[in-house]
Enzyme design. Structure first.
Site, PDB file in Angstrom:
ATOM      1  N   LEU A   1       0.733  -1.101  -0.080  1.00 37.66           N
ATOM      2  CA  LEU A   1      -0.194   0.073   0.073  1.00 37.66           C
ATOM      3  C   LEU A   1       0.909   1.201   0.119  1.00 37.66           C
ATOM      4  O   LEU A   1       2.051   1.167   0.649  1.00 37.66           O
ATOM      5  CB  LEU A   1      -0.879   0.013   1.197  1.00 37.66           C
ATOM      6  CG  LEU A   1      -1.959  -0.969   1.315  1.00 37.66           C
ATOM      7  CD1 LEU A   1      -2.778  -0.899   2.683  1.00 37.66           C
ATOM      8  CD2 LEU A   1      -2.890  -0.880   0.284  1.00 37.66           C
ATOM      9  N   ASP A   2       0.482   2.402  -0.636  1.00 36.16           N
ATOM     10  CA  ASP A   2       1.385   3.504  -0.789  1.00 36.16           C
ATOM     11  C   ASP A   2       1.386   4.048   0.826  1.00 36.16           C
ATOM     12  O   ASP A   2       0.447   3.884   1.495  1.00 36.16           O
ATOM     13  CB  ASP A   2       0.759   4.551  -1.452  1.00 36.16           C
ATOM     14  CG  ASP A   2       0.386   4.195  -3.080  1.00 36.16           C
ATOM     15  OD1 ASP A   2       1.303   3.361  -3.498  1.00 36.16           O
ATOM     16  OD2 ASP A   2      -0.443   4.830  -3.540  1.00 36.16           O
ATOM     17  N   TYR A   3       2.504   4.762   0.918  1.00 32.31           N
ATOM     18  CA  TYR A   3       2.910   5.552   2.149  1.00 32.31           C
ATOM     19  C   TYR A   3       1.342   6.225   2.795  1.00 32.31           C
ATOM     20  O   TYR A   3       1.251   6.133   3.754  1.00 32.31           O
ATOM     21  CB  TYR A   3       3.840   6.631   1.875  1.00 32.31           C
ATOM     22  CG  TYR A   3       4.445   7.131   3.208  1.00 32.31           C
ATOM     23  CD1 TYR A   3       5.201   6.575   4.109  1.00 32.31           C
ATOM     24  CD2 TYR A   3       4.266   8.542   3.438  1.00 32.31           C
ATOM     25  CE1 TYR A   3       5.789   7.187   5.027  1.00 32.31           C
ATOM     26  CE2 TYR A   3       4.554   9.159   4.441  1.00 32.31           C
ATOM     27  CZ  TYR A   3       5.345   8.546   5.540  1.00 32.31           C
ATOM     28  OH  TYR A   3       6.013   9.145   6.466  1.00 32.31           O
TER      29      TYR A   3
ATOM     30  N   THR B   1      -1.652   5.508   2.023  1.00 31.37           N
ATOM     31  CA  THR B   1      -2.978   4.812   2.079  1.00 31.37           C
ATOM     32  C   THR B   1      -2.872   3.903   3.294  1.00 31.37           C
ATOM     33  O   THR B   1      -1.964   3.791   3.686  1.00 31.37           O
ATOM     34  CB  THR B   1      -2.442   3.830   0.767  1.00 31.37           C
ATOM     35  OG1 THR B   1      -2.697   4.280  -0.470  1.00 31.37           O
ATOM     36  CG2 THR B   1      -3.932   2.893   0.842  1.00 31.37           C
TER      37      THR B   1
ATOM     38  N   HIS C   1       0.366   2.368  -7.607  1.00 32.21           N
ATOM     39  CA  HIS C   1      -0.680   3.359  -7.570  1.00 32.21           C
ATOM     40  C   HIS C   1      -1.715   3.316  -8.367  1.00 32.21           C
ATOM     41  O   HIS C   1      -2.144   4.294  -8.828  1.00 32.21           O
ATOM     42  CB  HIS C   1       0.217   4.524  -7.844  1.00 32.21           C
ATOM     43  CG  HIS C   1       1.490   4.771  -7.331  1.00 32.21           C
ATOM     44  ND1 HIS C   1       1.808   4.737  -5.819  1.00 32.21           N
ATOM     45  CD2 HIS C   1       2.877   4.866  -7.878  1.00 32.21           C
ATOM     46  CE1 HIS C   1       3.085   4.598  -5.711  1.00 32.21           C
ATOM     47  NE2 HIS C   1       3.659   4.800  -6.734  1.00 32.21           N
TER      48      HIS C   1
END
Ligand code: URA
Length: 234
Positions: free
Chosen positions: A102-104, A106, A187
């Protein structure tokens, strides 16, 4: 056993990433680099090494689900020195890796394990595992925007995979919607919304396959149940 299966079963990382390690000449078998993907080893006799350490099959597997908060990186060591999801683990003695990312910024559901075969069955695109996100954007969304997301937004001439998009609520300020995708490109959800000129205020993953985030607190982990694990191993 094939070398890639041995490495992923030993918890080095997912099978696909193990293939890359082998191709990149990072794996030694009995003291020699082994970059052939078809290599078969005798797991009882052969000595396999990665990063100067012997790789062994674990005596038991661990499967955790975590509620990743915003502001944590999904990596074992972050090159920018940011906090990582591994800082959140109470027991740091067992080497685990995250299944996908998961993105930073998210938050939401992510699995951690030392079973690379399990990771493979969650993230390999051929299994088409659904991932559901709750997306929060400012303002009201137009029907035409939903249509673009459902068909597959076009980014730099490339069509993104289609998504199942369902509005949840609009409180006069922000819209919440459920977005279900089966691909896991980097992303992906943010890029889909960028393509329609929308900035995501909050992105939260609430489900992977049939496993829900439920009421797991932010930053906490919980062992997956036998049924949850088995649901990916069919
Ligand atoms: N899609 C994104 O854009 N970011 C995530 O963290 C997960 C899916």
């Amino acid at each position: 056993m094939r070398l890639n299966k041995f490495l992923s079963t030993a918890g080095v990382t997912s099978r696909r990433k193990c293939d890359e390690l082998i191709k990149d000449g990072k794996i030694y078998v009995n003291g020699k680099v082994q970059s052939n993907l078809g290599t078969v080893i005798d797991e009882k006799k052969d000595v396999v090494e990665y990063l100067g350490e012997r790789v062994n099959l674990p005596s038991s597997f661990i499967y955790l689900k975590m509620h990743k908060p915003k502001g944590y990186a999904c990596t074992a060591s972050d090159e920018k020195g940011r906090k990582t999801i591994f800082d959140l683990l109470e027991d740091k003695s067992v080497r685990l890796f995250n299944v996908g990312r998961l993105d930073y910024d998210t938050e939401g559901l992510i699995f951690l394990t030392n079973d690379g075969e399990f990771a493979n069955s969650v993230i390999h695109p051929k299994f088409q595992i659904e991932k559901e996100y709750i997306v929060t954007v400012e303002g009201a969304m137009k029907e035409s925007e939903f249509a673009v997301l459902r068909k597959g937004a076009v980014i730099n001439g490339e069509r993104m995979p289609s998504a199942r998009v369902t509005p949840i609520s609009f409180d006069g300020k922000v819209t919440k919607l459920s977005v279900v995708i089966t691909e896991g490109q980097n992303h992906q959800v943010r890029r889909m919304f960028e393509a329609i000129g929308r900035d995501i205020k909050l992105l939260k993953r609430v489900r992977i396959g049939s496993v829900h985030l439920g009421n797991l607190y932010r930053g906490k982990t919980k062992p997956m149940t036998a049924d949850e694990i088995a649901s990916f191993l069919k």
